[in-house]
Design a protein around this motif. Structure first.
Motif, PDB file in Angstrom:
ATOM      1  N   PHE A  56       0.837  -1.197   0.000  1.00  0.00           N
ATOM      2  CA  PHE A  56       0.000   0.000   0.000  1.00  0.00           C
ATOM      3  C   PHE A  56       0.871   1.245   0.000  1.00  0.00           C
ATOM      4  N   ASN A  57       0.466   2.226  -0.793  1.00  0.00           N
ATOM      5  CA  ASN A  57       1.001   3.575  -0.716  1.00  0.00           C
ATOM      6  C   ASN A  57      -0.097   4.514  -1.166  1.00  0.00           C
ATOM      7  N   ARG A  58      -0.200   5.676  -0.515  1.00  0.00           N
ATOM      8  CA  ARG A  58      -1.236   6.635  -0.919  1.00  0.00           C
ATOM      9  C   ARG A  58      -1.045   7.064  -2.361  1.00  0.00           C
ATOM     10  N   THR A  59       0.218   7.057  -2.814  1.00  0.00           N
ATOM     11  CA  THR A  59       0.516   7.307  -4.223  1.00  0.00           C
ATOM     12  C   THR A  59       0.707   5.949  -4.882  1.00  0.00           C
ATOM     13  N   LYS A  60      -0.285   5.514  -5.625  1.00  0.00           N
ATOM     14  CA  LYS A  60      -0.292   4.133  -6.119  1.00  0.00           C
ATOM     15  C   LYS A  60       0.897   3.833  -7.018  1.00  0.00           C
ATOM     16  N   SER A  61       1.368   4.824  -7.769  1.00  0.00           N
ATOM     17  CA  SER A  61       2.512   4.588  -8.652  1.00  0.00           C
ATOM     18  C   SER A  61       3.737   4.148  -7.858  1.00  0.00           C
ATOM     19  N   LYS A  62       3.887   4.687  -6.638  1.00  0.00           N
ATOM     20  CA  LYS A  62       5.011   4.284  -5.785  1.00  0.00           C
ATOM     21  C   LYS A  62       4.837   2.842  -5.315  1.00  0.00           C
ATOM     22  N   ALA A  63       3.616   2.481  -5.000  1.00  0.00           N
ATOM     23  CA  ALA A  63       3.336   1.105  -4.589  1.00  0.00           C
ATOM     24  C   ALA A  63       3.575   0.148  -5.749  1.00  0.00           C
ATOM     25  N   LEU A  64       3.226   0.561  -6.951  1.00  0.00           N
ATOM     26  CA  LEU A  64       3.429  -0.288  -8.130  1.00  0.00           C
ATOM     27  C   LEU A  64       4.920  -0.479  -8.413  1.00  0.00           C
ATOM     28  N   ASP A  65       5.696   0.585  -8.240  1.00  0.00           N
ATOM     29  CA  ASP A  65       7.151   0.464  -8.431  1.00  0.00           C
ATOM     30  C   ASP A  65       7.737  -0.521  -7.423  1.00  0.00           C
ATOM     31  N   PHE A  66       7.284  -0.432  -6.185  1.00  0.00           N
ATOM     32  CA  PHE A  66       7.751  -1.360  -5.150  1.00  0.00           C
ATOM     33  C   PHE A  66       7.331  -2.784  -5.495  1.00  0.00           C
ATOM     34  N   ALA A  67       6.111  -2.937  -5.975  1.00  0.00           N
ATOM     35  CA  ALA A  67       5.588  -4.258  -6.299  1.00  0.00           C
ATOM     36  C   ALA A  67       6.417  -4.961  -7.373  1.00  0.00           C
ATOM     37  N   LYS A  68       6.923  -4.190  -8.324  1.00  0.00           N
ATOM     38  CA  LYS A  68       7.754  -4.781  -9.377  1.00  0.00           C
ATOM     39  C   LYS A  68       9.024  -5.380  -8.782  1.00  0.00           C
ATOM     40  N   VAL A  69       9.611  -4.668  -7.828  1.00  0.00           N
ATOM     41  CA  VAL A  69      10.831  -5.157  -7.179  1.00  0.00           C
ATOM     42  C   VAL A  69      10.532  -6.349  -6.290  1.00  0.00           C
ATOM     43  N   ALA A  70       9.377  -6.306  -5.616  1.00  0.00           N
ATOM     44  CA  ALA A  70       9.019  -7.335  -4.644  1.00  0.00           C
ATOM     45  C   ALA A  70       8.337  -8.549  -5.264  1.00  0.00           C
ATOM     46  N   GLY A  71       7.966  -8.448  -6.550  1.00  0.00           N
ATOM     47  CA  GLY A  71       7.274  -9.566  -7.183  1.00  0.00           C
ATOM     48  C   GLY A  71       5.826  -9.695  -6.749  1.00  0.00           C
ATOM     49  N   ILE A  72       5.198  -8.560  -6.473  1.00  0.00           N
ATOM     50  CA  ILE A  72       3.792  -8.550  -6.047  1.00  0.00           C
ATOM     51  C   ILE A  72       2.906  -8.302  -7.269  1.00  0.00           C
ATOM     52  N   PRO A  73       1.874  -9.115  -7.496  1.00  0.00           N
ATOM     53  CA  PRO A  73       0.986  -8.872  -8.638  1.00  0.00           C
ATOM     54  C   PRO A  73       0.195  -7.578  -8.473  1.00  0.00           C
ATOM     55  N   GLU A  74      -0.211  -6.985  -9.575  1.00  0.00           N
ATOM     56  CA  GLU A  74      -0.883  -5.687  -9.539  1.00  0.00           C
ATOM     57  C   GLU A  74      -2.177  -5.699  -8.748  1.00  0.00           C
ATOM     58  N   ASP A  75      -2.863  -6.836  -8.730  1.00  0.00           N
ATOM     59  CA  ASP A  75      -4.135  -6.875  -8.005  1.00  0.00           C
ATOM     60  C   ASP A  75      -3.941  -6.897  -6.488  1.00  0.00           C
ATOM     61  N   LYS A  76      -2.669  -6.941  -6.059  1.00  0.00           N
ATOM     62  CA  LYS A  76      -2.368  -6.884  -4.628  1.00  0.00           C
ATOM     63  C   LYS A  76      -1.676  -5.565  -4.273  1.00  0.00           C
ATOM     64  N   VAL A  77      -1.842  -4.566  -5.130  1.00  0.00           N
ATOM     65  CA  VAL A  77      -1.269  -3.241  -4.910  1.00  0.00           C
ATOM     66  C   VAL A  77      -2.420  -2.278  -4.642  1.00  0.00           C
ATOM     67  N   PHE A  78      -2.318  -1.516  -3.542  1.00  0.00           N
ATOM     68  CA  PHE A  78      -3.444  -0.699  -3.097  1.00  0.00           C
ATOM     69  C   PHE A  78      -3.036   0.745  -2.814  1.00  0.00           C
ATOM     70  N   ASP A  79      -3.987   1.660  -3.035  1.00  0.00           N
ATOM     71  CA  ASP A  79      -3.821   3.037  -2.579  1.00  0.00           C
ATOM     72  C   ASP A  79      -4.901   3.382  -1.561  1.00  0.00           C
ATOM     73  N   ASN A  80      -5.601   2.343  -1.106  1.00  0.00           N
ATOM     74  CA  ASN A  80      -6.592   2.460  -0.040  1.00  0.00           C
ATOM     75  C   ASN A  80      -6.240   1.427   1.018  1.00  0.00           C
ATOM     76  N   LEU A  81      -5.862   1.888   2.204  1.00  0.00           N
ATOM     77  CA  LEU A  81      -5.403   0.973   3.243  1.00  0.00           C
ATOM     78  C   LEU A  81      -6.478  -0.030   3.638  1.00  0.00           C
ATOM     79  N   ASP A  82      -7.718   0.407   3.677  1.00  0.00           N
ATOM     80  CA  ASP A  82      -8.801  -0.499   4.062  1.00  0.00           C
ATOM     81  C   ASP A  82      -8.883  -1.706   3.130  1.00  0.00           C
ATOM     82  N   ASP A  83      -8.603  -1.486   1.854  1.00  0.00           N
ATOM     83  CA  ASP A  83      -8.660  -2.591   0.895  1.00  0.00           C
ATOM     84  C   ASP A  83      -7.578  -3.627   1.187  1.00  0.00           C
TER      85      ASP A  83
END
Length: 349
Positions: A36-63
């Protein structure tokens, strides 16, 4: 071994530089599955490094908190958001590990302790200095030097103008008390108090040497250990001009002394001298400290893993009460300095 699925909340510098590598070094214990990151693009960049699929990247903490695949939360957010983040995690029934310091001020720190006390879930503060390899090296020798009578801790160094951490806005304009004094000082306080005891009262002077620090960035203090005759000094700050980096804790006993020298992380040592006088002093003993590239983070994570798997929050060393004390020491330094060095009792809970 139980593999815990980690949801990273806050994908900034330390999440990339140390938390993710530590999780990747422990594949039998952890898997980073969401971010999760409030700025989703930052979370997506992290996800690429971490091997996290896009559907597990959030900009809403509750999700992210609703994700049933997430075993626990690792939160690396600006410190003023620690309480609110913990509240949400507890409401979602998820353990949470929160990057230090515990909170932005003592009122928030007290709220976080109350939250942790209200739930059986492990609620931890990520304090890797409680897991430094030097601790196991030095502890057997503390018995050899007899009752501890005093100590001196010095962690000082030159100002690093190109520090990646200095570039973060929340550090340049800190909402947390003490700025860098709490951001980095709580590490030092964790080590000292773990080995010597909690601080009962302090007399301190602080100064701001660098405008980039946002607030006072050095502290010189004298200390009385709580419910003890032990006295000492605590000095911290990395805002100076050219000088050698110095990180050492010297503990004096009635039958000798020990020095933990962490000035060079890759060549740290523990030095021991035994004897009750100059005439009976033995030869100095030098013990190398095993190198830990994670500087305690891997062990810290494994400690939290144990607490989560065994469903026993008391197993985790970096509990909120310990972290409350570390921040309370900083608050006492600042209060004492505002009173021109008057003696101030450290707030308790």
């Amino acid at each position: 071994m139980t593999v815990l699925n980690v949801g990273i909340v806050g994908t900034g510098i330390f999440a990339r530089a140390r938390h993710l590598p530590s999780y990747q070094e422990l594949p039998n214990d952890f898997k980073v599955v969401a971010a999760f990151n409030r700025t989703k693009s930052k979370a997506l960049d992290f996800a690429k490094v971490a091997g996290i699929p896009e559907d597990k990247v959030f900009d809403n903490l509750d999700d992210l908190l609703k994700d049933k695949d997430v075993s626990f939360i690792d939160a690396l957010v600006p410190v003023q958001f620690n309480v609110a983040t913990a509240e949400k995690a507890i409401a979602a029934g998820k353990p949470i590990l929160i990057e230090k310091p515990i909170a932005a001020n003592m009122k928030q720190a007290r709220e976080l302790v109350k939250l942790a006390d209200s739930t059986p879930l492990p609620i931890g503060i990520a304090e890797n200095w409680l897991h430094l390899t030097c601790i196991d090296v030095v502890k057997p020798h503390l018995k050899r030097i007899g009752p501890i009578v005093s100590f001196t801790h010095n962690a000082t160094g030159p100002f690093v103008t190109e520090s990646k951490y200095l570039a973060t806005t929340w550090r340049q304009h800190p909402e947390h008390i003490g700025g860098f004094l709490s951001d980095g000082g709580v590490h030092q306080l964790a080590l000292v108090t773990h080995l010597v005891g909690n601080f009962g009262s302090v007399s301190a002077l602080t100064r701001q040497l660098r405008p980039e620090s946002g607030t006072d960035d050095i502290v010189f203090s004298t200390v009385q250990i709580k419910d003890s005759d032990v006295i000492g000094t605590f000095t911290y700050g990395s805002a100076y001009g050219a000088t050698d980096k110095s990180v050492f804790l010297k503990i004096y006993g009635k039958n000798g002394s020990v020095v933990i020298d962490l000035s060079d992380k890759r060549n740290s040592v523990v030095k021991v001298q035994v004897g009750d006088s100059a005439e009976t002093a033995g030869k100095e003993e030098v013990y190398p400290v095993p190198t830990d590239e994670s500087f305690g983070v891997d062990s810290e994570f494994l400690n939290f893993h144990e607490a989560v798997v065994k469903k026993d929050k008391n197993l985790y060393l970096g509990n909120t009460r310990a972290a409350f004390h570390h921040l309370a020491c900083v608050a006492a330094f600042l209060e004492s300095a505002s009173k021109h060095g008057a003696n101030v009792e450290v707030e308790t809970i």
